[in-house]
Design a protein around this motif. Sequence first.
Motif, PDB file in Angstrom:
ATOM      1  N   UNK A  96      48.938 -30.622 -23.676  1.00 52.17           N
ATOM      2  CA  UNK A  96      48.172 -29.419 -24.037  1.00 52.17           C
ATOM      3  C   UNK A  96      47.811 -29.442 -25.515  1.00 52.17           C
ATOM      4  N   UNK A  97      48.799 -29.688 -26.365  1.00 55.24           N
ATOM      5  CA  UNK A  97      48.583 -29.564 -27.811  1.00 55.24           C
ATOM      6  C   UNK A  97      47.623 -30.612 -28.346  1.00 55.24           C
ATOM      7  N   UNK A  98      47.805 -31.847 -27.912  1.00 54.42           N
ATOM      8  CA  UNK A  98      47.034 -32.940 -28.523  1.00 54.42           C
ATOM      9  C   UNK A  98      45.685 -33.167 -27.856  1.00 54.42           C
ATOM     10  N   UNK A  99      45.548 -32.800 -26.590  1.00 57.47           N
ATOM     11  CA  UNK A  99      44.335 -33.202 -25.891  1.00 57.47           C
ATOM     12  C   UNK A  99      43.661 -32.082 -25.091  1.00 57.47           C
ATOM     13  N   UNK A 100      44.424 -31.527 -24.148  1.00 58.50           N
ATOM     14  CA  UNK A 100      43.754 -30.666 -23.170  1.00 58.50           C
ATOM     15  C   UNK A 100      43.281 -29.336 -23.754  1.00 58.50           C
ATOM     16  N   UNK A 101      44.113 -28.719 -24.580  1.00 52.98           N
ATOM     17  CA  UNK A 101      43.699 -27.410 -25.131  1.00 52.98           C
ATOM     18  C   UNK A 101      42.434 -27.537 -25.989  1.00 52.98           C
ATOM     19  N   UNK A 157      55.148 -30.079 -35.577  1.00 46.64           N
ATOM     20  CA  UNK A 157      53.939 -29.316 -35.891  1.00 46.64           C
ATOM     21  C   UNK A 157      52.708 -30.231 -36.006  1.00 46.64           C
ATOM     22  N   UNK A 158      52.985 -31.512 -36.345  1.00 47.80           N
ATOM     23  CA  UNK A 158      51.891 -32.480 -36.461  1.00 47.80           C
ATOM     24  C   UNK A 158      51.106 -32.621 -35.161  1.00 47.80           C
ATOM     25  N   UNK A 159      51.808 -32.519 -34.029  1.00 44.18           N
ATOM     26  CA  UNK A 159      51.126 -32.631 -32.735  1.00 44.18           C
ATOM     27  C   UNK A 159      50.163 -31.462 -32.529  1.00 44.18           C
ATOM     28  N   UNK A 160      50.632 -30.283 -32.913  1.00 45.01           N
ATOM     29  CA  UNK A 160      49.772 -29.095 -32.770  1.00 45.01           C
ATOM     30  C   UNK A 160      48.599 -29.201 -33.743  1.00 45.01           C
ATOM     31  N   UNK A 161      48.894 -29.639 -34.959  1.00 45.54           N
ATOM     32  CA  UNK A 161      47.833 -29.782 -35.970  1.00 45.54           C
ATOM     33  C   UNK A 161      46.764 -30.779 -35.516  1.00 45.54           C
ATOM     34  N   UNK A 162      47.241 -31.856 -34.895  1.00 44.92           N
ATOM     35  CA  UNK A 162      46.335 -32.861 -34.366  1.00 44.92           C
ATOM     36  C   UNK A 162      45.287 -32.201 -33.453  1.00 44.92           C
ATOM     37  N   UNK A 163      45.773 -31.336 -32.568  1.00 49.55           N
ATOM     38  CA  UNK A 163      44.875 -30.627 -31.651  1.00 49.55           C
ATOM     39  C   UNK A 163      43.967 -29.655 -32.378  1.00 49.55           C
TER      40      UNK A 163
END
Lengths: 250, 268
Positions: free
Chosen positions: A86-91, A188-194
Motif C-alpha cells: 500500500x505505502x510504496x505502490x498501490x496507494x 517512515x522511508x517507505x511511506x515517504x517513498x509513496x
Amino acid sequence: MKPFVRVLEGVGSTVQLMVRAAYFLPTLPRQFGRFIDQCYLIGYTTLPIVAILSFFIGSVLALQAGYAAQNLGPKQFIGLLVGLSMARELAPVMVAVLLAGRVGSAIAAELASMKVYQEIDALETMNIPPVRMLVMPRLVAVVVMMPVLTIIADLVGWFGGAIVAKYTDFIAIEPASYFATMRQYMDFGDVMNGLVKAEAFGFVVVLVCCNIGLNTRGGPREIGAAVTRAVVTSLIIILVLDYFVTKALS
Amino acid sequence: MSESTHTTNPFSAVQTPAVGVKIQHLSKSFGTVEVLKDVSFEVQPGEIFVLMGPSGSGKSVLLKHIVGLELPTSGQVLVDGKDAAAEETREQVRMALVFQAGALFNSLSVYDNLALYPREHRVGKESEIREKVMRALQILSLDNAAAKFPSELSGGMRKRVAIARALVMEPQLMLYDEPTSELDPVMSATIAEIIATLKEEYHVTSIVVSHDRDLTLAIGERVGILMGGKLLFLGNGAELRAPKDPKIADFLSPKIDVKNPRFRQLET
C-alpha cells in the motif's frame, strides 16, 4: 512521424505551461479562494472513493497473501506485505488513477469548454492570464492534497487488511500481530517513498489535463475528445512515471 | 453625433485621450488559407467604425488582431500608435471585446462576471468594485440580473451583460463582434442604441463587426466592407447607401431569386 511530432509538441507545451505557472506562484495569495475551491474538489470530494477503494484493495491484498501463506509459511508477514504494498505502490498509483479519472477529466472538460466558448479569449482580452487564474491554483492544490489523500489511502488500506486478516478463517491473525510486523520491518522511508510518487503523479496529471484543456480547438465535439485524451494520457504517464520514479527511489 | 478626442470614464467622469486604430497592410493565413489580404484602414479616435462583410470574410479574425489574440502573418495593427500584438499595449490601452456569444463565464454569476476584471487587477476595495459593477448594470438596465447565472439569461440579456462587463473595464476602445446576431429586431435596435449611447456619452472609440445593414446605417460613422479577405469599401453611411460596386450592392440588398438561387452557384 506526425504522431511523434505531436508528442514532442505536447511535451513542449506542457513544460512551457509549468514554467508559466511557476512564474505566477507569487500571486497565490490573490488566488486563495480558487486554491481553496480546488483543494475541496481534489481532496474532500475525492476522499470517499479513495477510502472505499483503499479499504478493499487492502482487504484483497490480505486475502490473497493469506491464501498464499496457507502453503508457504508464516502468516504474520501478511501485515508487512499489505503495509509495504500500500505505502510504496498501490496507494500512490490508485490515488493518481482516481485523480486522473475524477479530477483530471473535470479539469480538461472545464478548460476545454472555456476555450471552445471563448471564455479563455475573454480572459486574455481582459489582460488576465488564464494560467494565473486557472492553472496555478490547481497545481498548488494538488501538491497540497496528494500527500493527504495518499496517507489516508495507506491507513484505510492497512485497516482493511487487518480486518480481513482477523475475520478470515484460514488467516485468523490478530491486528496486534498484523501491525507488529508492519512496525518492525517498515519505516517512515517507505511511506515517504509513496508520498514522493503521489506528488509526482498528481502534479503531472493536473498539468497534462490543464494543458490539453487549454489547447482544445474546434467545436463542442472537441471537448469530449479532450477529456478522453486527458484521461488516457494521464494513465499512460502515471504507469511510465511509476517505473522511473520507483527506479530512482530504490 | 458629437466629436470628441477624449473618452469619459463612465464611473469617475475622468477624461483620457480617445484612442485610434491603424491597420497597415494586414494579411493573415491559417495554413494555406489566406483569410485577410493586405487590409489597410484607420479608425479615428472617438468614432464608431462598422466593419461589414459576409460570413467567413475575415471580420472576426481582424477584430482578434486588434486585441492581440491573433498575430499578423504580415503587416501591422497599431492601437493608439502601439503594436497591438505587444503585451504592453494591452496594459497601456484598455480594450474591451464583446464576443459574439458573450463569452460570459458560465460558472460565475452576472455580478461576479462583471467584478472579475476589477478584482483581478485590484482596482479598488470590494465596496468600490460593488459600486462600479452595480452602476454598469444600471447603465445597461440590468439591475435585477446581478445574482443570475449566464445560463438563466436570454440572448439579449447575455449581450447586454457582455457589454456591461466590457464597460466595467473603463475601456478606451470597445470592440463588438456581431452584437446583434441571433437577436430579434427590437433587441437588435436596443443593442445598436446602447453602442451609440456609450459613444455619445463616453466617447469610446468603437469598432463594430456586423452584417446588420440597419445597425450599420443607423450608428456607423464610417464603414468598411470586407469580402474574401479584401477591403472592398471604405466610406461613410451616405456612400454606403449608393454603392458603386455591384458586389457590395448585392451584399447590402440581396434579391431573392427562387428560379436562379444563389446556393446553386456557391463553391463547395
